[in-house]
Design an enzyme around this catalytic site. Structure first.
Site, PDB file in Angstrom:
ATOM      1  N   GLN A   1     -48.941 -20.598  -1.306  1.00 36.23           N
ATOM      2  CA  GLN A   1     -49.379 -19.869  -0.113  1.00 36.23           C
ATOM      3  C   GLN A   1     -50.663 -19.109  -0.441  1.00 36.23           C
ATOM      4  O   GLN A   1     -50.678 -18.250  -1.329  1.00 36.23           O
ATOM      5  CB  GLN A   1     -48.318 -18.886   0.394  1.00 36.23           C
ATOM      6  CG  GLN A   1     -48.698 -18.407   1.802  1.00 36.23           C
ATOM      7  CD  GLN A   1     -47.888 -17.238   2.333  1.00 36.23           C
ATOM      8  OE1 GLN A   1     -47.669 -16.254   1.626  1.00 36.23           O
ATOM      9  NE2 GLN A   1     -47.457 -17.321   3.581  1.00 36.23           N
TER      10      GLN A   1
ATOM     11  N   TYR B   1     -52.686 -10.292   8.370  1.00 37.79           N
ATOM     12  CA  TYR B   1     -53.729 -10.419   7.334  1.00 37.79           C
ATOM     13  C   TYR B   1     -55.004 -11.018   7.939  1.00 37.79           C
ATOM     14  O   TYR B   1     -55.112 -11.138   9.166  1.00 37.79           O
ATOM     15  CB  TYR B   1     -53.186 -11.199   6.134  1.00 37.79           C
ATOM     16  CG  TYR B   1     -52.069 -10.438   5.446  1.00 37.79           C
ATOM     17  CD1 TYR B   1     -52.333  -9.224   4.813  1.00 37.79           C
ATOM     18  CD2 TYR B   1     -50.752 -10.881   5.487  1.00 37.79           C
ATOM     19  CE1 TYR B   1     -51.322  -8.490   4.219  1.00 37.79           C
ATOM     20  CE2 TYR B   1     -49.724 -10.148   4.896  1.00 37.79           C
ATOM     21  CZ  TYR B   1     -50.016  -8.948   4.262  1.00 37.79           C
ATOM     22  OH  TYR B   1     -49.021  -8.210   3.682  1.00 37.79           O
TER      23      TYR B   1
ATOM     24  N   ARG C   1     -48.842 -20.743   7.995  1.00 43.55           N
ATOM     25  CA  ARG C   1     -47.811 -19.855   8.546  1.00 43.55           C
ATOM     26  C   ARG C   1     -48.452 -18.929   9.558  1.00 43.55           C
ATOM     27  O   ARG C   1     -49.486 -18.319   9.295  1.00 43.55           O
ATOM     28  CB  ARG C   1     -47.183 -19.025   7.415  1.00 43.55           C
ATOM     29  CG  ARG C   1     -46.253 -17.937   7.928  1.00 43.55           C
ATOM     30  CD  ARG C   1     -45.599 -17.144   6.811  1.00 43.55           C
ATOM     31  NE  ARG C   1     -44.204 -17.492   6.713  1.00 43.55           N
ATOM     32  CZ  ARG C   1     -43.230 -16.616   6.418  1.00 43.55           C
ATOM     33  NH1 ARG C   1     -43.508 -15.345   6.170  1.00 43.55           N
ATOM     34  NH2 ARG C   1     -41.987 -16.998   6.361  1.00 43.55           N
TER      35      ARG C   1
ATOM     36  N   GLY D   1     -35.918 -16.426   3.497  1.00 45.90           N
ATOM     37  CA  GLY D   1     -36.625 -15.481   2.644  1.00 45.90           C
ATOM     38  C   GLY D   1     -35.690 -14.728   1.721  1.00 45.90           C
ATOM     39  O   GLY D   1     -35.368 -15.180   0.614  1.00 45.90           O
ATOM     40  N   ARG D   2     -35.208 -13.585   2.197  1.00 43.73           N
ATOM     41  CA  ARG D   2     -34.376 -12.737   1.330  1.00 43.73           C
ATOM     42  C   ARG D   2     -33.138 -13.451   0.829  1.00 43.73           C
ATOM     43  O   ARG D   2     -32.665 -13.184  -0.283  1.00 43.73           O
ATOM     44  CB  ARG D   2     -33.998 -11.459   2.097  1.00 43.73           C
ATOM     45  CG  ARG D   2     -35.177 -10.514   2.291  1.00 43.73           C
ATOM     46  CD  ARG D   2     -34.924  -9.544   3.417  1.00 43.73           C
ATOM     47  NE  ARG D   2     -34.850 -10.239   4.697  1.00 43.73           N
ATOM     48  CZ  ARG D   2     -34.490  -9.676   5.838  1.00 43.73           C
ATOM     49  NH1 ARG D   2     -34.152  -8.411   5.865  1.00 43.73           N
ATOM     50  NH2 ARG D   2     -34.467 -10.376   6.960  1.00 43.73           N
TER      51      ARG D   2
END
Ligand SMILES: Cc1cc2nc3c(=O)[nH]c(=O)nc-3n(C[C@H](O)[C@H](O)[C@H](O)COP(=O)(O)O)c2cc1C
Length: 368
Positions: free
Chosen positions: A103, A182, A229, A321-322
């Site tokens: 990424q 971002y 993404r 994810g987590r």
């Protein structure tokens, strides 16, 4: 009951040139275990190898340049030393039967000058409210300077170099980080982009930088090894848009034209436990205009939840994810209905092995 035609979460899927043996992807997770020079470490080899049973591992966000990387101890892909240190990670994941893509990250204004060594850049002269993570604790975000139009070619070159480096380091492909407020998100959305040149104003203009970055990266990696993404629904780190449906369907159309390997959407819902929003998910609308594989993320922890999205035809695969962070053998656990380890936020970004490589895998039972 799943419709007869709908694939199972455990069925393979072709993501461009990448063959994923299941539809359980590992979402990108910043873990802060590289060096201060953004060089990957031995510990990262172990961490990623433990998670090689993911359909595809999307690496933690990895800086394309010093300008773009403000997170303490996050890795990069702009120096030879970084490339060399990524090689053991990718080769070990491959040896364990896995696939891993990088990424690629430019954080724009979400950085502090003490980390990047200069003033943050963004679409416009804005600052994020709140504080940045730095090597000296949290510090107030500073005002960014707008990227000048004649700096855009240099920015595209930075993405190209990072892409070349990712391939040289052995990654199977790349994912451009266009989400979470971002740099690319700061160009996409109209509460952060106040430019009056060809990169600002109309939706077409605000999508332009994303499109140029994807085209440049795809020209190096191949569109079939390029992914992106996006986080289309709702505010993210202070970045938001007045017409997200129009903006992100136009962005998705552009991505469809380029023919990328897959599009990943981070879409928290109203009950989200890592960001939440009441703005409806845009995946159904994006599905209408983007014909490639669509991967969705946020708050999926059970087979039932993930399978329901595939059955509904909204997405083709799920990024965890987590749950993947805390369960190195997640596909096996989901397949067997095993219990899941909870993720401990206190060690998300801490240095060292604790909460990083010590989450247990299911005990292997001897065959005989
Ligand atoms: C510790 C941590 C680090 C993260 N780092 C990244 C990252 O580097 N890049 C990114 O796009 N998202 C990042 N995210 C967001 C996750 O990819 C994901 O969207 C989020 O955890 C919600 O998915 P989940 O409910 O499956 O955990 C991070 C999240 C966490 C908890």
């Amino acid at each position: 009951m799943p419709a007869l035609s709908s694939p199972s979460l455990f069925d393979p899927i072709q993501l461009g040139a990448i063959h994923s043996p299941n539809r359980i992807l590992m979402a990108p997770l910043t873990r802060g275990r590289a060096t201060r020079d953004a060089v990957p470490t031995e510990l990262m080899v172990e961490y990623y190898t433990q998670r090689a049973s993911a359909g595809v591992i999307i690496s933690e966000a990895t800086g394309i340049s010093r300008e773009g990387l403000g997170w303490p101890f996050a890795p990069g892909l702009w120096t030879d030393e970084q490339v060399e240190a990524w090689k053991p990670v990718t080769s070990s994941v491959h040896a364990a039967g896995g696939r891993i893509i990088a990424q690629m990250w430019h954080m724009g204004r979400q950085v502090h000058s003490s980390v990047i060594g200069g003033q943050p850049v963004s679409s416009s002269a804005t600052a994020t409210a709140g504080q940045a993570h730095t090597y000296d604790g949290k510090q107030d975000f500073e005002a960014a300077r707008p990227l000048q139009i004649d700096e855009i070619p240099r920015l595209l070159n930075d993405y190209e170099l990072a892409t070349r480096n990712a391939l040289a380091a052995g990654f199977d492909g790349v994912q451009i980080h266009g989400a979470n407020g971002y740099l690319l998100d700061q160009f996409l959305r109209d509460n952060a982009n106040f430019r009056d040149d060809i990169y600002g104003g109309s939706i077409e203009n605000r999508v332009r930088l994303m499109r140029e970055v994807v085209e440049r990266v795809a020209s190096v990696a191949g569109a079939d090894r390029t992914s992106i993404r996006l986080s289309p629904n709702g505010e993210s780190q202070g970045v938001d848009d007045s017409s997200p449906d129009k903006l992100f369907t136009m962005a998705a159309r552009a991505l469809d034209e380029i023919g990328i390997a897959f599009l990943e959407l981070r879409e928290p819902g109203p009950e989200g436990t890592f960001g939440r929003t009441d703005v409806p998910k845009l995946s159904p609308a994006i599905r209408q205009v983007f014909s490639g594989p669509l991967v969705v993320n946020s708050d999926y922890t059970t087979v039932e939840e993930a399978q329901a999205v595939i059955d509904a035809g909204t997405a083709d695969a799920i990024a965890f994810g987590r749950t993947f962070l805390a369960n190195p053998d997640l596909p096996e656990r989901l397949r067997t209905g095993a219990e899941l380890n909870p993720s401990d936020w206190k060690t998300w970004y801490s240095q060292g092995p604790e909460g990083y490589v010590d989450y247990p895998a299911l005990a292997r039972v001897a065959a005989e």
